[in-house]
Design a protein around this motif. Structure first.
Motif, short mmCIF file in Angstrom:
data_model
loop_
_atom_site.label_atom_id
_atom_site.label_comp_id
_atom_site.label_asym_id
_atom_site.label_seq_id
_atom_site.Cartn_x
_atom_site.Cartn_y
_atom_site.Cartn_z
N LEU A 34 7.34 -4.99 -1.03
CA LEU A 34 6.76 -4.93 0.34
C LEU A 34 7.52 -3.74 0.80
CD1 LEU A 34 6.05 -8.21 1.67
CD2 LEU A 34 4.54 -6.74 0.93
N LEU A 35 7.53 -2.69 0.87
CA LEU A 35 8.29 -1.37 1.36
C LEU A 35 8.17 -1.06 2.74
CD1 LEU A 35 7.62 1.21 -1.94
CD2 LEU A 35 9.56 -0.61 -1.53
N GLY A 36 7.36 -1.66 3.33
CA GLY A 36 7.25 -1.23 4.84
C GLY A 36 6.49 -0.05 5.12
N ALA A 37 7.59 0.90 5.52
CA ALA A 37 7.36 2.44 5.81
C ALA A 37 6.90 3.17 4.65
CB ALA A 37 8.49 2.85 6.52
N GLY A 38 6.27 4.31 4.75
CA GLY A 38 6.00 5.19 3.73
C GLY A 38 4.50 5.63 3.81
N LYS A 39 4.21 6.58 2.85
CA LYS A 39 2.86 7.13 2.87
C LYS A 39 2.11 6.30 2.08
CE LYS A 39 4.11 12.14 2.39
NZ LYS A 39 4.34 13.30 1.58
N ARG A 40 0.75 6.11 2.63
CA ARG A 40 -0.14 4.89 2.10
C ARG A 40 -1.18 5.73 1.32
NH1 ARG A 40 1.93 -0.06 3.74
NH2 ARG A 40 3.14 0.39 5.41
N ARG A 85 12.91 7.25 2.07
CA ARG A 85 13.59 6.10 2.35
C ARG A 85 13.66 5.02 1.27
NH1 ARG A 85 11.20 1.36 4.10
NH2 ARG A 85 12.50 0.09 5.27
N ASN A 86 12.62 4.82 0.23
CA ASN A 86 12.63 4.01 -0.92
C ASN A 86 12.51 4.64 -2.30
OD1 ASN A 86 12.64 1.42 0.57
ND2 ASN A 86 10.53 1.84 1.44
N ALA A 87 13.12 5.95 -2.20
CA ALA A 87 12.99 6.43 -3.48
C ALA A 87 13.16 5.81 -4.70
CB ALA A 87 13.61 8.13 -3.31
N GLY A 146 0.61 -1.28 -0.02
CA GLY A 146 0.01 -0.03 0.04
C GLY A 146 0.91 1.27 -0.07
N VAL A 147 2.07 1.24 0.02
CA VAL A 147 3.09 2.49 0.01
C VAL A 147 2.91 3.04 -1.60
CG1 VAL A 147 5.45 3.15 0.09
CG2 VAL A 147 4.34 1.64 1.77
N VAL A 148 2.74 4.41 -1.43
CA VAL A 148 2.89 5.42 -2.74
C VAL A 148 4.10 6.26 -2.54
CG1 VAL A 148 0.41 4.66 -3.28
CG2 VAL A 148 0.85 6.75 -2.01
N GLU A 149 4.98 6.30 -1.69
CA GLU A 149 5.46 7.50 -1.61
C GLU A 149 6.70 7.19 -2.54
OE1 GLU A 149 6.82 8.98 2.58
OE2 GLU A 149 8.38 7.65 2.09
N ALA A 150 7.15 8.38 -3.10
CA ALA A 150 8.34 8.69 -4.09
C ALA A 150 8.62 7.35 -4.95
CB ALA A 150 9.51 8.69 -3.07
N PRO A 151 7.74 7.19 -5.75
CA PRO A 151 8.03 6.11 -6.77
C PRO A 151 9.11 6.44 -7.79
CG PRO A 151 5.65 7.01 -7.20
CD PRO A 151 6.33 7.68 -5.94
N GLY A 152 8.93 7.74 -8.10
CA GLY A 152 9.66 8.33 -9.15
C GLY A 152 11.37 8.71 -8.90
N GLY A 153 11.57 8.63 -7.51
CA GLY A 153 13.00 8.72 -7.28
C GLY A 153 13.14 10.32 -6.57
N GLU A 154 11.85 10.68 -5.90
CA GLU A 154 12.11 11.93 -5.40
C GLU A 154 13.02 11.96 -4.11
OE1 GLU A 154 9.11 10.28 -5.45
OE2 GLU A 154 8.72 11.51 -7.59
N ALA A 155 14.14 12.97 -4.10
CA ALA A 155 15.05 12.92 -2.86
C ALA A 155 14.38 12.95 -1.57
CB ALA A 155 15.87 13.93 -3.22
N GLY A 156 15.09 12.39 -0.67
CA GLY A 156 14.62 12.38 0.88
C GLY A 156 13.73 11.57 1.37
#
Length: 190
Positions: free
Chosen positions: A151-157, A26-28, A14-24
């Motif tokens: 499975l990314l674990g942490a990040g915006k959902r 965890r899983n960018a 369910g994580v959607v955070e930084a899929p395109g490589g945005e800096a800053g």
């Protein structure tokens, strides 16, 4: 009434955070660093540009996309499309001048009023917090999800953790690809 479509690259958890490589983050860049690129898996992204009549973004996504997307050939159809940014802090001076007509909306009620106008579908990109708020308000009509086998674990959902009644979805399109990606298109059942 216009259709509001939420489109997202989403991990299996369910994580959607930084899929395109945005800096800053965890899983960018998890969409291109960890999964083989297959063009056919992204066909829906081109279709979205052709079918949408307007784009909706939250402030953070607008600030990430607006310096880059206007000059990208892959997003040429979005350049001329009306854009709406939901923000309580942005002003007209904060908007870029090379990305076409952009209107600032101040609230979820403003989004509901936009949906009540005449016109084609509105596509919602990124904007995790806005997605959750719009879903909780019952304003999203369809989800276009590209689910990555991670499975990314942490990040915006994408989805809210609000204690609310179940929301039924109807699967209207799906496909699995050799790289493990899954396209899932759901209509919200009212």
């Amino acid at each position: 009434m216009r259709t509001l479509i939420s489109t997202a690259f989403i991990s299996l958890d369910g994580v959607v955070e930084a899929p395109g490589g945005e800096a800053g983050y965890r899983n960018a860049g998890w969409t291109f660093k960890d999964v083989e690129f297959l063009p056919e898996a992204f066909e829906i992204k081109g279709r979205e540009q052709k079918e949408a009549s307007a784009m909706l973004l939250g402030r953070i996504s607008y600030q990430a996309f607006s310096p880059v997307w206007p000059d990208m050939e892959d997003f040429a159809d979005y350049k001329v499309m009306p854009k709406y940014v939901v923000s309580t802090t942005l002003t007209g001076d904060d908007l870029v001048s090379n990305w076409g007509e952009t209107t600032i909306l101040r609230s979820i009620d403003d989004v509901a009023a936009l949906k009540d106008t005449e016109g084609g579908p509105i596509i919602l990109h990124g904007s995790a917090a806005l997605n959750r708020d719009l879903s909780d308000a019952g304003l999203i009509d369809r989800y276009h999800l590209l689910v990555f086998p991670l499975l990314l674990g942490a990040g915006k959902r994408l989805f809210s953790a609000t204690d609310k009644d179940a929301q039924k979805l109807r699967l209207v399109e799906h496909e699995a690809y050799a790289n493990g990606l899954q396209k899932q298109v759901f209509d919200v059942v009212r």
